[in-house]
Design an enzyme around this catalytic site. Sequence first.
Site, PDB file in Angstrom:
ATOM      1  N   LYS A 131       0.873  -1.059   0.167  1.00  0.00           N
ATOM      2  CA  LYS A 131       0.125  -0.138  -0.111  1.00  0.00           C
ATOM      3  C   LYS A 131       0.794   1.352   0.181  1.00  0.00           C
ATOM      4  CE  LYS A 131      -4.436  -1.689   1.890  1.00  0.00           C
ATOM      5  NZ  LYS A 131      -5.561  -1.471   2.780  1.00  0.00           N
TER       6      LYS A 131
ATOM      7  N   LYS B   5     -11.510  -4.906  -5.293  1.00  0.00           N
ATOM      8  CA  LYS B   5     -12.452  -3.914  -5.629  1.00  0.00           C
ATOM      9  C   LYS B   5     -11.684  -2.645  -5.988  1.00  0.00           C
ATOM     10  CE  LYS B   5     -13.549  -3.900  -1.118  1.00  0.00           C
ATOM     11  NZ  LYS B   5     -14.190  -3.371   0.273  1.00  0.00           N
TER      12      LYS B   5
ATOM     13  N   LYS C 211      -5.541 -11.206  -7.675  1.00  0.00           N
ATOM     14  CA  LYS C 211      -6.468 -11.256  -7.093  1.00  0.00           C
ATOM     15  C   LYS C 211      -7.775 -10.358  -7.443  1.00  0.00           C
ATOM     16  CE  LYS C 211      -7.993 -10.107  -2.573  1.00  0.00           C
ATOM     17  NZ  LYS C 211      -8.196  -9.922  -0.996  1.00  0.00           N
TER      18      LYS C 211
END
Length: 331
Positions: free
Chosen positions: A116, A201, A198
């Site tokens: 992140k 969203k 993966k």
Amino acid sequence: MEETKRPRVLSGIQPTGGFTLGNYIGAIRNWDKLQDDCECLYCVVDLHSITIRHEPAALRRQIREAAAMLLACGVDPGRAVLFIQGDVSAHAELSWILSCYTQFGELSRMTQFKDKSQKHPENVNAGLFTYPVLMAADILLYQADLVPIGADQKQHLELARNIAERFNGIYGEVFTVPEGYFPKVGGRVMSLQDPASKMSKSDENENAKIMLTDGPDAIIRKFKRAVTDSESTVCAAENKPGIVNLMTIYSALSGRSFEEIEREFEGRGYGDFKLAVGECVASELAPIQGEYARILADKSYLDGVLAEGASRASALAQRTLAKVSRKIGLK
Ligand code: TRP
């Protein structure tokens, strides 16, 4: 009451960005099932969501939408406690205390932090760094035995276990050391456009992900466009990650094994298979979407569920927090 003997389950999910089919198959669907045999607490982790820049009005809306979607997916306030993390102040309080029992080096090794901070180099804030401590607080506050999580959260759960063991080592048995709980099928639903990563969203490519709010046409279109390979046999081979991903989704929702799926589509091409998976997903989501719309429109019902959830969660959380405060000499 038998309630004290049932394992206690706690899980959390971030409200921002809605939920994907991956969230549903890998997590939310199992939340529903666990309610039969466990004492379940489920929270919308709004405090975790502010580690990334966000719009206040959107966050406010997404918190309610997330709660409504969890209810629509089967979280049952009669059998589980559903609450918003930020409604229970003990989470932030315990998080501070636990951060004093967590090493800088441990947090530096968290792969999600590394990922992140690379993704948002302009905002590597301290909250992003201490995110796993807040997650540990979420879990340890409720003395959870089991924590349903996706594979990507394993490292965070391990940290929570280490913090609990360390704290117990100093002060005696204060925290239950939690175990992870992983779904048998569909723990990792992959991107429809890149089966090596993966389903996320936050993927900018809409075709890569199925959102739980997607209508049937969009769902079928996205499955038709799913990236597969140049062969044409539906089988679970290692060099066919795209097909394996579609088979995983189909298997998770239909309950059919890989062998059964291979037999069902023998001699039929990918086109047929993709359409069948799309239709299967669309028909699974249709009733959920109906419920979601109904719950979201019923403001007083949703407010009531969340107020009740917050008060039940607070009562449990306060017990642990009071014990911790006594143990360390704050009280
Ligand atoms: N970090 C988790 C995720 O991104 C969400 C989460 C927060 C969580 N607190 C939790 C999951 C406690 C399980 C238990 O998926």
